[in-house]
Every structure is written in structure tokens, then in C-alpha cells.
Design a protein around this motif. Structure first.
Motif, PDB file in Angstrom:
ATOM      1  N   ASP A 133       0.704  -1.111   0.030  1.00 26.76           N
ATOM      2  CA  ASP A 133      -0.068   0.049   0.054  1.00 26.76           C
ATOM      3  C   ASP A 133       0.815   1.188   0.211  1.00 26.76           C
ATOM      4  O   ASP A 133       1.509   1.501   1.005  1.00 26.76           O
ATOM      5  N   VAL A 134       1.027   1.859  -1.266  1.00 31.28           N
ATOM      6  CA  VAL A 134       2.055   2.824  -1.346  1.00 31.28           C
ATOM      7  C   VAL A 134       1.670   4.293  -0.287  1.00 31.28           C
ATOM      8  O   VAL A 134       2.662   4.643   0.114  1.00 31.28           O
ATOM      9  N   GLU A 135       0.395   4.404  -0.331  1.00 35.40           N
ATOM     10  CA  GLU A 135       0.005   5.584   0.482  1.00 35.40           C
ATOM     11  C   GLU A 135       0.487   5.371   2.090  1.00 35.40           C
ATOM     12  O   GLU A 135       1.164   6.316   2.613  1.00 35.40           O
ATOM     13  N   LYS A 136       0.263   4.035   2.596  1.00 38.01           N
ATOM     14  CA  LYS A 136       0.678   3.750   3.850  1.00 38.01           C
ATOM     15  C   LYS A 136       2.171   3.766   4.058  1.00 38.01           C
ATOM     16  O   LYS A 136       2.835   4.316   4.851  1.00 38.01           O
ATOM     17  N   LEU A 137       2.839   3.255   2.829  1.00 36.95           N
ATOM     18  CA  LEU A 137       4.278   3.450   3.055  1.00 36.95           C
ATOM     19  C   LEU A 137       5.042   4.893   3.044  1.00 36.95           C
ATOM     20  O   LEU A 137       5.798   5.148   3.834  1.00 36.95           O
ATOM     21  N   GLN A 138       4.244   5.505   2.340  1.00 38.81           N
ATOM     22  CA  GLN A 138       4.692   6.946   2.216  1.00 38.81           C
ATOM     23  C   GLN A 138       4.533   7.611   3.751  1.00 38.81           C
ATOM     24  O   GLN A 138       5.381   8.348   4.245  1.00 38.81           O
ATOM     25  N   GLN A 139       3.610   7.077   4.548  1.00 41.48           N
ATOM     26  CA  GLN A 139       2.967   7.739   5.759  1.00 41.48           C
ATOM     27  C   GLN A 139       4.228   6.947   6.940  1.00 41.48           C
ATOM     28  O   GLN A 139       4.463   7.745   7.838  1.00 41.48           O
ATOM     29  N   LYS A 140       4.493   6.011   6.441  1.00 45.66           N
ATOM     30  CA  LYS A 140       5.473   5.103   7.702  1.00 45.66           C
ATOM     31  C   LYS A 140       6.982   5.299   7.422  1.00 45.66           C
ATOM     32  O   LYS A 140       7.660   5.282   8.612  1.00 45.66           O
ATOM     33  N   VAL A 141       7.342   5.553   6.322  1.00 46.19           N
ATOM     34  CA  VAL A 141       8.680   5.462   6.054  1.00 46.19           C
ATOM     35  C   VAL A 141       9.234   7.134   6.275  1.00 46.19           C
ATOM     36  O   VAL A 141       8.727   8.014   5.990  1.00 46.19           O
ATOM     37  N   GLU A 142      10.322   7.049   7.383  1.00 46.29           N
ATOM     38  CA  GLU A 142      10.973   8.437   7.666  1.00 46.29           C
ATOM     39  C   GLU A 142      11.911   8.788   6.851  1.00 46.29           C
ATOM     40  O   GLU A 142      12.763   7.796   6.368  1.00 46.29           O
ATOM     41  N   THR A 143      12.066   9.949   6.256  1.00 44.46           N
ATOM     42  CA  THR A 143      12.951  10.333   5.177  1.00 44.46           C
ATOM     43  C   THR A 143      14.285  10.910   5.739  1.00 44.46           C
ATOM     44  O   THR A 143      15.415  10.940   4.726  1.00 44.46           O
ATOM     45  N   SER A 144      14.292  11.309   6.857  1.00 42.19           N
ATOM     46  CA  SER A 144      15.542  12.002   7.456  1.00 42.19           C
ATOM     47  C   SER A 144      15.540  11.687   9.032  1.00 42.19           C
ATOM     48  O   SER A 144      14.637  11.528   9.683  1.00 42.19           O
ATOM     49  N   PHE A 145      16.817  11.574   9.527  1.00 39.18           N
ATOM     50  CA  PHE A 145      16.994  11.385  11.050  1.00 39.18           C
ATOM     51  C   PHE A 145      18.029  12.292  11.600  1.00 39.18           C
ATOM     52  O   PHE A 145      19.021  12.771  11.107  1.00 39.18           O
ATOM     53  N   GLU A 146      17.940  12.690  12.849  1.00 38.67           N
ATOM     54  CA  GLU A 146      18.788  13.523  13.514  1.00 38.67           C
ATOM     55  C   GLU A 146      19.858  13.000  13.586  1.00 38.67           C
ATOM     56  O   GLU A 146      21.129  13.467  13.700  1.00 38.67           O
ATOM     57  N   SER A 147      19.945  11.424  14.137  1.00 38.09           N
ATOM     58  CA  SER A 147      21.361  10.882  14.509  1.00 38.09           C
ATOM     59  C   SER A 147      21.279   9.568  13.427  1.00 38.09           C
ATOM     60  O   SER A 147      20.439   8.939  13.236  1.00 38.09           O
ATOM     61  N   SER A 148      22.571   9.417  12.874  1.00 36.15           N
ATOM     62  CA  SER A 148      22.701   8.555  11.821  1.00 36.15           C
ATOM     63  C   SER A 148      24.067   7.768  11.834  1.00 36.15           C
ATOM     64  O   SER A 148      25.027   8.412  12.533  1.00 36.15           O
TER      65      SER A 148
ATOM     66  N   ILE B 231      20.925   3.638  10.049  1.00 36.03           N
ATOM     67  CA  ILE B 231      22.094   3.083   9.372  1.00 36.03           C
ATOM     68  C   ILE B 231      22.014   3.554   7.807  1.00 36.03           C
ATOM     69  O   ILE B 231      21.043   3.507   7.068  1.00 36.03           O
ATOM     70  N   TYR B 232      23.327   4.188   7.453  1.00 37.88           N
ATOM     71  CA  TYR B 232      23.302   4.282   6.039  1.00 37.88           C
ATOM     72  C   TYR B 232      24.838   4.001   5.534  1.00 37.88           C
ATOM     73  O   TYR B 232      25.711   3.667   6.300  1.00 37.88           O
ATOM     74  N   PHE B 233      24.919   4.098   4.319  1.00 37.91           N
ATOM     75  CA  PHE B 233      26.232   3.884   3.610  1.00 37.91           C
ATOM     76  C   PHE B 233      26.989   5.112   2.867  1.00 37.91           C
ATOM     77  O   PHE B 233      25.898   5.868   2.444  1.00 37.91           O
ATOM     78  N   ASP B 234      28.024   5.043   2.599  1.00 37.51           N
ATOM     79  CA  ASP B 234      28.448   6.037   2.288  1.00 37.51           C
ATOM     80  C   ASP B 234      28.542   6.208   0.598  1.00 37.51           C
ATOM     81  O   ASP B 234      28.172   7.241   0.044  1.00 37.51           O
TER      82      ASP B 234
END
Length: 428
Positions: free
Chosen positions: A51-66, A145-148
Motif C-alpha cells: 500500500d504505497v500511501e501507507k508506505l509514504q506515511q510510515k517511512v521516515e526520510t531523514s534522521f537527527e542521528s545516523s 544506518i546508512y552507507f557512504d
């Protein structure tokens, strides 16, 4: 006249009802016939059905700590993550850290602890379908977690469980969810798990009946540990067929890596490791004989890059079933009858990072430095491959009559217990 008109209205109503009923039936039949089949799902990702609409609501796109990572390794069904390039430092900074997975569709949390060994990371076989965000902790602070560098790893397929497998997509990319109109600020890591029927060319286990191996240096065949009381090539193949039968009873797809009259070695395009990589197996099980006259019972060799988890489980099962294993182990974290493979030494006696047994070194992909040892370099094509979980089961010593007698008396029981341990470890 009124009765006639009423009758005509009733006939018209009946006719309309019939047309509607037929139309609904046709639509339902069309939807049933055009529904996605299990074969259709082979080309689909979980993201194709979400459900794309639900996915858009649930996924965070940025974080203070990574937390930026640089590398990963796949060994069997385990995904391990690294702060630095794999093998570049003795102790990676991820060692001892918890890796937390959040399924964004239902907020369920799964946690794994990485202790530095290649079988201690994320247990991919245990994951349910979903889209997972990856986190770790730094001094009790949760970090994304992210990668360079952005990447999308080659698909990882798990073992068969209840006639189904899971395809694992490991990706770290700002544009990972671009098709779902979600734009990320960094190359945040995701694991996407898709469940479907298995492909026919993907195997779960490969079995190497040791002996009769071509030695490319001398251009001759190494028969193996063969004496008057035990012939390794023949005995190994007989045991391999028994183990294969027991594994298949559990729903696994198994491939034996040589036939009776074949002599594939451990290097090159038609070597045993090459055949195993092409089968996309998760477990490489070698069955061989020892030449140590002190060995009176079976034992197992495992890679020193692992925690010996699989071998420990098999040892536990065999002990519970009253079977005897050789009373030796490399360290106190191992159960009885479990030993680490040795490392090779150079001409000056310096210990190198390469294991001695090719059945373990050449089958673990990048995790065990496949294709990098020796002058032949005939497995270079697999040096960056996903590794299979390697296990060498030494079922008897060809120079110890007590050992051979014990094996012959317990051959079927050992085969069944070996399989029971594999099934228990991988939770098939």
C-alpha cells in the motif's frame, strides 16, 4: 390490461437482473483468471504489492542521528554489516553492537547482535515479508544506518521453508523508494523481504563427497584417505546419498557435487566450489575421512571466521541421540567434536588469513577469502560472491579400525542426526 403491463415489467426486471448477474460473473471470472499466479510473483517484489500511501506515511526520510557504514558480507543466510571494509581491521567498530530492524508496515522490531563473526549478523531466514529500516545504537542513542556509497546488492534467496523461499533485497540509496514517491536525504539502508515459490535452479544444500579430487598442481587425482579398511571416495558418496535423502524429506533441494566416476577438484570453472556457487546453495556440506590414527570417532571442522554455531547444534543433537564424537574442541565456546580449521603459514612461519581446507576456504565467498590463496588463483571469479555456510564432517579415520567400525555400525544414525542438526540450526 393492467395485468399484462405488470407482467411485462416483471419480465423486464427479471431480464435486467439476469444481465447484471451474468456481467458480475464475467467480471469475477476475469479477475480470477487474471489474478497474479505464484509464477507471476517470481518477478515481483514486496514493494510491487504494498500500500504505497501507507508506505509514504510510515517511512521516515531523514534522521537527527545516523551511523555510516562501509561494507557488508553474506555468509549462508547471515548478513553482517561493517563500519570499515571487511578484513581491513582486526576488530570492526560494529562488533558488539545491536542491529535493529523495524518493519515499517507494522512497526514490528527485530534485533540481532553482531559479535564479529560472519554467522552472527542478521538472520535473513527468520525475517517475515516486509520493508525494514536498519538502526544501531551508539552509547544508547538509536541511529539510522546508512552507507557512504549507494548500492543495490544482488538478491539473496533463503532456504526452502514450507515449500517457499524469501528473496532478500538489501539496498542503500537515496532513490531506493523513488518509484513510491519517497525521497531520502541519505543512502539509508533497507531490507526488503519477498516470499514466493522457489526457482528450480536454486538449491539449498550441496554435498561434497570428499576423495577423488583433481590436484591441478601435479595434474593427478588425489584419491583421499583410503586404506585397506576404508575407501574415502566410495564411502563418502554412499553417505552423501543417505544425507541427501534425509534432507529432501525435510523439503530441501540438495545437489551432490560429483558422481561416482568424476574427479572434480577444488578450483576452476568445473571445480566443486564452482558447481556449488552455480547452484546458489546456502550450505556447503563436505563429507570426508581423516588420516589421523588417534581419531576414534567422528568430528567436525568449521571456519575460524564463524562462531561454529551450526557445528555446535549438530554436536548437541548427536549427543542427545547417544552418538559419540571425538573428544576434542578448539575452544570452550565449542561443543565436543567441533574444531576450527587451521590457518596457513607462509615460508617464514607467519600465520596468514587463509584457511587450510579448500572445502571451507573456497566456499565461503568473500567471508573466507575465496580465490585469493595460492598461485593458481582459479577461483578468482568467486572472491566477491556470497558465501555458503561451510561444514566439514569427518565421519571416520581411515587409519583407525575402531573409528571405522563405529562409523559402519552407526552410519544411518549419524546421517539422520547430521540432518536433524542442520534442520534445527536453520529452523527449516
Amino acid at each position: 390490461m393492467k395485468k399484462v403491463r405488470v407482467k411485462k415489467k416483471r419480465n423486464l426486471r427479471t431480464m435486467i437482473t439476469g444481465i447484471v448477474t451474468v456481467a458480475v460473473a464475467v467480471v469475477c471470472a476475469f479477475l480470477y483468471v487474471s489474478r497474479p499466479t505464484e509464477l507471476d510473483k517470481l518477478s515481483q517484489s514486496y514493494l510491487d504489492t504494498v500500500d504505497v500511501e501507507k508506505l509514504q506515511q510510515k517511512v521516515e526520510t531523514s534522521f537527527e542521528s545516523s551511523n555510516q557504514l562501509k561494507d557488508y558480507v553474506v555468509y549462508g543466510e547471515t548478513l553482517s554489516l561493517y563500519k570499515d571494509r571487511y578484513g581491513s581491521v582486526k576488530t570492526d567498530k560494529m562488533q558488539g553492537n545491536n542491529i535493529v530492524l523495524r518493519n515499517v508496515m507494522n512497526d514490528s522490531i527485530t534485533s540481532f547482535t553482531f559479535n564479529g563473526k560472519v554467522d552472527s549478523g542478521i538472520d535473513l531466514g527468520s525475517l517475515k515479508e516486509g520493508v525494514y529500516e536498519l538502526y544501531t545504537y551508539n552509547h544508547y542513542e538509536k541511529e539510522r544506518i546508512y552507507f557512504d556509497k549507494a548500492f543495490k546488492a544482488k538478491t539473496i534467496t533463503t532456504m526452502r521453508r514450507n515449500k517457499k523461499v524469501k528473496d532478500i533485497t538489501f539496498i542503500a540509496d537515496k532513490d531506493a523508494l523513488k518509484n513510491q514517491e519517497i525521497q531520502l536525504t541519505k543512502n539509508y539502508a533497507f531490507i526488503i523481504v519477498t516470499k514466493h515459490i522457489p526457482k528450480s535452479n536454486v538449491y539449498d544444500v550441496v554435498i561434497d563427497p570428499c576423495g577423488n579430487a583433481m590436484n591441478y598442481s601435479s595434474n593427478s587425482v588425489d584419491i583421499g584417505a583410503s586404506t585397506e579398511i576404508l575407501d574415502e571416495p566410495t564411502t563418502s558418496l554412499v553417505l552423501a546419498k543417505k544425507v541427501k535423502k534425509e534432507l529432501e524429506k525435510q523439503g530441501l533441494k540438495v545437489k551432490i557435487l560429483r558422481n561416482e566416476n568424476e574427479t572434480p577438484g577444488y578450483y576452476g570453472a568445473d571445480g566443486r566450489p564452482a558447481r556449488a556457487y552455480k547452484a546458489k546453495a546456502k550450505l556447503y556440506l563436505a563429507l570426508g575421512a581423516s588420516q589421523d590414527e588417534n581419531v576414534y570417532a567422528p568430528y567436525m571442522l568449521t571456519s575460524p571466521y564463524t562462531n561454529s554455531g551450526l557445528a555446535n547444534t549438530i554436536s548437541y543433537v548427536m549427543n542427545k541421540k547417544g552418538l559419540t564424537l571425538y573428544a576434542a574442541r578448539t575452544n570452550t565456546t565449542q561443543n565436543m567434536g567441533v574444531l576450527n580449521d587451521s590457518f596457513v603459514e607462509d615460508g617464514d612461519g607467519k600465520v596468514e588469513k587463509y584457511e587450510f581446507y579448500p572445502q571451507l576456504r573456497e566456499t565461503g565467498g568473500r567471508a573466507t577469502y575465496t580465490g585469493l590463496y595460492g598461485s593458481e588463483m582459479k577461483n578468482e571469479g568467486y572472491k566477491n560472491s556470497y558465501g555458503m555456510y561451510g561444514l566439514y564432517f569427518a565421519y571416520a579415520s581411515a587409519t583407525n579400525s575402531e573409528s571405522v567400525t563405529y562409523y559402519k555400525d552407526n552410519e544411518n544414525a549419524l546421517a539422520k542426526a547430521l540432518v536433524s542438526g542442520i534442520i534445527a540450526y536453520f529452523e527449516v
